[in-house]
Design an enzyme around this catalytic site. Structure first.
Site, PDB file in Angstrom:
ATOM      1  N   ASN A  11       0.819  -1.203   0.000  1.00 33.92           N
ATOM      2  CA  ASN A  11       0.000   0.000   0.000  1.00 33.92           C
ATOM      3  C   ASN A  11       0.853   1.253   0.000  1.00 33.92           C
ATOM      4  O   ASN A  11       2.084   1.204   0.124  1.00 33.92           O
ATOM      5  CB  ASN A  11      -0.955  -0.018   1.189  1.00 33.92           C
ATOM      6  CG  ASN A  11      -2.383  -0.255   0.743  1.00 33.92           C
ATOM      7  OD1 ASN A  11      -2.915   0.513  -0.054  1.00 33.92           O
ATOM      8  ND2 ASN A  11      -2.986  -1.319   1.244  1.00 33.92           N
ATOM      9  N   HIS A  27      23.009   1.153  13.312  1.00 32.72           N
ATOM     10  CA  HIS A  27      24.354   1.697  13.478  1.00 32.72           C
ATOM     11  C   HIS A  27      24.977   1.072  14.714  1.00 32.72           C
ATOM     12  O   HIS A  27      24.278   0.567  15.588  1.00 32.72           O
ATOM     13  CB  HIS A  27      24.303   3.228  13.611  1.00 32.72           C
ATOM     14  CG  HIS A  27      23.874   3.903  12.357  1.00 32.72           C
ATOM     15  ND1 HIS A  27      24.756   4.242  11.363  1.00 32.72           N
ATOM     16  CD2 HIS A  27      22.650   4.282  11.915  1.00 32.72           C
ATOM     17  CE1 HIS A  27      24.096   4.803  10.373  1.00 32.72           C
ATOM     18  NE2 HIS A  27      22.812   4.835  10.682  1.00 32.72           N
ATOM     19  N   ALA A  68      -1.973  -2.852  13.269  1.00 33.89           N
ATOM     20  CA  ALA A  68      -1.599  -1.487  12.890  1.00 33.89           C
ATOM     21  C   ALA A  68      -0.884  -0.779  14.030  1.00 33.89           C
ATOM     22  O   ALA A  68      -1.226  -0.935  15.199  1.00 33.89           O
ATOM     23  CB  ALA A  68      -2.847  -0.707  12.493  1.00 33.89           C
TER      24      ALA A  68
END
Length: 192
Positions: free
Chosen positions: A89, A119, A162
């Protein structure tokens, strides 16, 4: 060094050091990916044209049922593998230097971030990159605004709710959610 050699080095070592030939090559590939993404995101295209341009970005022919809703960005491109019938999406951002695999029939919601780089924790070595793949197995469903961190595998048929931040592997046939994502239920409980 050629691209395949760079991808092998990434897969074997999982660490890239600043000011090396590998980093220079990665920068060149990244420049191309940014240019191709800019072209993709600033035009009006048919589904077939989007598939063709995405194929160019990732260096893989995509099947006719692949679906991408724009905008989309990746900062490398050549280390993404996408299975059949996948849907991505709009607003997704892929950081694929460490490798991203999207299984057949996977669904990726709006604004999903797939990150494959960390990192170094040592402040004096922050230029060192630690890379680990993100793998979405077959038939996964990644909800909107999810972030999946380096080294995570989401098992087949699983759902990530979500807004979740996924920091650890997700077992097959489960539903996870939250920050950090935790087990909500097993898929079989929802299918009764």
């Amino acid at each position: 060094m050629e691209l395949q050699g760079l991808l092998r080095e990434i897969a074997e070592k999982g660490v890239l050091y600043p000011n090396t030939e590998a980093i220079q090559m990665m920068d060149e590939v990244s420049n191309e990916a940014r240019e191709l993404c800019m072209k993709l995101n600033t035009g009006v295209y048919t589904d077939e044209e989007i598939r063709q341009q995405m194929s160019q970005i990732i260096g893989q022919e995509l099947d006719e049922n692949f679906s991408l809703f724009l905008p989309f960005t990746t900062d490398f491109g050549k280390n993404i593998r996408i299975g059949k019938d996948a849907v991505i999406n709009s607003g997704c951002r892929f950081q694929d230097q460490g490798g991203i695999t999207i299984g057949d029939q996977s669904l990726i919601g709006h604004n999903v971030v797939l990150a494959t780089i960390n990192h170094d924790y040592d402040p004096d070595n922050r230029g060192i990159l630690h890379l680990a793949p993100v793998v979405l197995k077959e038939k996964t469903w990644i909800g909107s605004n999810v972030t999946i961190l380096p080294g995570v595998t989401v098992g087949e048929n699983s759902v990530v709710a979500a807004g979740s931040v996924v920091t650890k592997d997700v077992a097959p046939n489960t539903i996870v959610g939250g920050n950090p994502a935790k087990l909500i239920s097993h898929l079989e409980d929802k299918l009764k």
